[in-house]
Motif scaffolding. Structure first.
Motif, short mmCIF file in Angstrom:
data_model
loop_
_atom_site.label_atom_id
_atom_site.label_comp_id
_atom_site.label_asym_id
_atom_site.label_seq_id
_atom_site.Cartn_x
_atom_site.Cartn_y
_atom_site.Cartn_z
N ALA A 134 -67.72 16.25 35.38
CA ALA A 134 -66.84 15.42 36.63
C ALA A 134 -65.81 16.20 37.19
CB ALA A 134 -66.77 14.58 37.36
N ALA A 135 -65.06 17.16 39.36
CA ALA A 135 -63.64 17.31 39.13
C ALA A 135 -63.16 15.98 38.60
CB ALA A 135 -64.38 17.47 40.69
N PRO A 136 -62.11 15.94 39.23
CA PRO A 136 -61.07 15.61 38.29
C PRO A 136 -60.50 14.08 39.11
CG PRO A 136 -60.00 17.54 38.59
CD PRO A 136 -61.35 18.03 38.48
N GLU A 137 -60.98 14.30 40.73
CA GLU A 137 -61.30 12.93 41.86
C GLU A 137 -61.78 12.05 40.83
OE1 GLU A 137 -62.77 16.11 43.97
OE2 GLU A 137 -61.28 16.05 42.03
N TYR A 138 -63.47 12.62 40.39
CA TYR A 138 -64.77 11.61 39.50
C TYR A 138 -64.46 11.65 38.29
CZ TYR A 138 -65.99 12.77 45.05
OH TYR A 138 -66.04 12.77 46.53
N ALA A 139 -63.62 11.35 37.97
CA ALA A 139 -63.32 11.46 35.82
C ALA A 139 -63.85 10.14 35.76
CB ALA A 139 -62.04 12.21 35.98
N GLY A 140 -63.73 9.83 36.56
CA GLY A 140 -63.67 7.74 35.88
C GLY A 140 -65.71 8.02 35.70
N LEU A 141 -66.07 8.90 36.40
CA LEU A 141 -68.14 8.44 36.57
C LEU A 141 -68.25 9.67 35.11
CD1 LEU A 141 -68.51 9.15 39.74
CD2 LEU A 141 -67.99 7.05 39.05
N VAL A 142 -67.45 9.70 34.20
CA VAL A 142 -68.29 10.92 33.70
C VAL A 142 -68.87 9.87 32.19
CG1 VAL A 142 -67.35 13.10 33.56
CG2 VAL A 142 -66.18 11.26 32.43
N GLY A 143 -69.77 10.29 31.60
CA GLY A 143 -70.45 9.48 30.70
C GLY A 143 -71.41 8.15 31.40
N ALA A 144 -71.28 7.92 33.04
CA ALA A 144 -72.28 6.89 33.37
C ALA A 144 -73.68 8.03 33.20
CB ALA A 144 -71.43 6.65 35.38
N LYS A 145 -74.55 6.87 32.88
CA LYS A 145 -75.90 7.04 33.55
C LYS A 145 -76.54 7.03 34.56
CE LYS A 145 -80.80 5.49 31.91
NZ LYS A 145 -81.45 5.10 30.64
N VAL A 146 -77.45 7.78 35.50
CA VAL A 146 -77.70 8.51 36.93
C VAL A 146 -78.53 7.63 36.84
CG1 VAL A 146 -78.30 9.70 38.82
CG2 VAL A 146 -76.51 10.22 36.83
N VAL A 147 -78.68 6.06 37.93
CA VAL A 147 -80.31 5.26 37.93
C VAL A 147 -80.51 6.11 39.33
CG1 VAL A 147 -80.36 3.25 38.74
CG2 VAL A 147 -78.51 2.84 36.90
N ARG A 148 -79.68 6.04 40.53
CA ARG A 148 -80.55 6.18 41.79
C ARG A 148 -79.57 7.66 42.31
NH1 ARG A 148 -84.62 3.45 44.04
NH2 ARG A 148 -84.12 4.24 45.80
N ILE A 149 -80.11 8.12 42.83
CA ILE A 149 -79.59 9.59 43.77
C ILE A 149 -80.29 9.79 45.05
CG2 ILE A 149 -79.08 12.26 43.63
CD1 ILE A 149 -80.01 12.32 41.40
N GLY A 150 -79.09 9.29 46.04
CA GLY A 150 -80.00 9.35 47.70
C GLY A 150 -80.36 8.03 47.82
N ASP A 151 -81.89 8.28 48.10
CA ASP A 151 -83.14 7.11 47.87
C ASP A 151 -83.61 6.95 47.14
OD1 ASP A 151 -81.49 6.56 50.56
OD2 ASP A 151 -82.80 8.22 51.77
N LEU A 152 -83.80 7.76 46.60
CA LEU A 152 -85.09 7.28 45.15
C LEU A 152 -84.22 7.42 43.55
CD1 LEU A 152 -86.98 11.24 46.40
CD2 LEU A 152 -87.05 8.86 46.63
#
Length: 550
Positions: A134-152
């Motif tokens: 992820a870009a530096p401003e979203y560094a805290g999100l790396v390694g996270a599992k994605v549960v939902r994207i948008g409405d799905l």
């Protein structure tokens, strides 16, 4: 011989291929057209032009899709165009092209991606979809599992993205679909996330879910090549060997403790200062001068290049002392495509290599050498294959080259810098193959011992791609020839368990029942074969003989 065309699986090469292959005037014209708005009639005219030209240019457009299914997709899109947004029309065109299931036939409408990208790199591991970088401003999100994207859900989003992923098979789609999830226009067109300025995600970290919002970045190149300052889920962990030197076309390293010589081959092409032939000559010289128990060629990130450069690699291996079963290994994966697939083909045909990792992204026999078709109104450029590469038996219609030892990467492996594919090579020992198991019974050993080991072998996830139907069938007939009829019956029953949808295994089971004098069960087996394939000749013939009697 050149097959250096748009590679769906190896997306890191996308910028090179797109910019290198497309003349600047065409690209500029497409960019200008992307800022214009077109009428429904113009889009419909483009669609008709596209499908007519695809059918003329492609060697066999309907090899992997039924013509009626393709035509239905085209008619449906054409009818809906007046009510669709531009994003929906673009993804509709991509879906039509992707339906051909030919990774060299593709549409990548870069000029229409006006919103930039959402600066995250998603990756589908064995345990789900995760944010890998992820870009530096979203560094805290790396390694996270994605549960939902948008409405799905993440799974639903991936499935939709897969419908526009130009690929030979699901491995190529597995690599490309996560990349498309970063493109605002594609997310909107697929109705996954319709707000192109705000991506809604639900992620899971430490067993807890949280909602986050991502803003797009206008630096489009970040979709094509991850910037050096992006945060990485691997953090400070030492890089696994396969992740070192990604920019280097080919290199090798010797693991002295394991006596293992590892070659990473990232692209089929010559370096300015060293050809592929010279490089492998240097590798073979090193192998001859040092103790090498195992030799590995890693093609998992190789999206192709020049087919003409494969021959010296294969010939060099055949001439060397490395071409022994249990000594020579090839690692493949979801990015092994095009000319790299052809290298896999040659290694499979001419060497004793053991394949490890994921299935390849290409069909062994596949289409390639694409050429552009520019649509008259939108100026979208669709690249369509012109040649059929038949490197294998013409009857070989496999979806991919499957590994003998299947190994997937988990999110934990990536974070820790582990390489389970290379570890499987290191751990490999004699007696681990299906052929080794068969040797037990062929030598007159107890068939019960073989059956127990066979069941354990088949239940091991590492062997889930190993095709045993044909060798088991041959094994059963060998036992019949040896008058070991009861043992043969057990083998054919076992084959029916593993391949219950095969007419051939039921037909063979019928032969075994006849051999042991069980006419009633033989008839039942032939009848089951004919339920699967009503035209199966030997079952028709045997049933006729058995029912007519002597």
């Amino acid at each position: 011989m050149l097959n250096k065309t748009f590679t769906p699986a190896c997306f890191i090469l996308l910028a090179f291929v797109f910019l290198f292959s497309v003349p600047a005037p065409v690209f500029t014209q497409a960019a200008q057209s992307a800022s214009a708005k077109f009428t429904a009639a113009e889009w419909q005219a483009d669609l008709q032009f596209l499908t007519e030209r695809m059918a003329k240019q492609h060697p066999n457009l309907f090899r992997r899709v039924k013509k009626e299914d393709f035509d239905d997709e085209v008619r449906s899109l054409s009818a809906r165009i007046p009510s669709l947004t531009e994003d929906q029309i673009i993804t509709g065109f991509m879906k039509v092209v992707a339906k051909v299931r030919d990774g060299h036939t593709n549409l990548y409408p870069q000029a229409y991606f006006r919103s930039g990208i959402f600066p995250l790199k998603f990756y589908l591991y064995s345990d789900g979809l995760f944010i890998q970088k992820a870009a530096p401003e979203y560094a805290g999100l790396v390694g996270a599992k994605v549960v939902r994207i948008g409405d799905l859900s993440a799974g639903e989003a991936l499935k939709l993205a897969g419908t526009i992923a130009f690929s030979d098979n699901e491995m190529g789609a597995k690599d490309l679909a996560p990349v498309f999830l970063s493109v605002p226009e594609l997310l909107a067109g697929l109705k996954i996330n319709e707000d192109k300025q705000n991506l809604k995600l639900v992620i899971e970290t430490g067993g807890k879910e949280q909602s986050v919002n991502i803003k797009p970045s206008l630096s489009l190149h970040q979709l094509l090549e991850t910037p050096a300052d992006w945060a990485d889920a691997a953090g400070t962990a030492e890089r696994a060997l396969y992740r070192k030197h990604p920019e280097d076309m080919y290199w090798f390293e010797y693991l002295k403790d394991q006596k293992l010589l590892y070659v990473k081959h990232n692209q089929i092409g010559n370096k300015p200062d060293e050809t592929v032939a010279a490089f492998y000559g240097r590798v073979m010289d090193f192998a001859a001068a040092n103790p090498v128990d195992k030799f590995v060629i890693d093609l998992r990130n190789n999206g192709g290049g020049n087919n003409g450069l494969n021959r010296p690699v294969v010939i060099g291996l055949i001439k060397s002392k490395l071409d022994e079963r249990g000594r020579l290994f090839v690692i493949t994966g979801r990015q092994t495509f095009s000319a790299a697939q052809n290298m896999v083909n040659e290694l499979e045909k001419y060497t004793k290599a053991i394949f490890v990792g994921e299935p390849t992204a290409g069909h062994p026999n596949h289409y390639g050498d694409n050429r552009p078709i520019t649509l008259p109104n939108s100026k979208l450029e669709v690249r369509v294959s012109t040649l059929y590469w038949q490197d294998m038996d013409p009857r070989d219609d496999r979806t991919w080259t499957a590994p003998e030892i299947a190994v997937e990467l988990s999110s934990a492996d990536y974070r820790a810098g582990r390489d389970p594919a290379l570890q499987a090579v290191i751990d490999y020992g004699p007696g681990a193959s299906f052929a080794d198991l068969q040797a037990i019974a062929l030598s007159g050993g107890d068939i019960s011992e073989f059956i127990a080991k066979y069941r354990a072998y088949k239940s091991d996830p590492k062997h889930r791609f190993v095709e045993t139907q044909a060798p088991m069938n041959r094994f059963g007939y060998f036992l019949l020839q040896q008058k070991r009829n009861d043992d043969a019956l057990k083998i054919f029953k076992l084959n029916v368990e593993g391949y219950p949808n095969s007419a051939n295994v039921y037909d063979s089971l019928g032969d075994a029942f006849q051999a042991v004098g069980n006419k009633e069960e033989a008839i039942k087996s032939y009848e089951k074969a004919l339920k699967i394939d009503p035209t199966y000749p030997s079952s028709l013939d045997q049933l006729k003989k058995l029912k007519q009697g002597p």
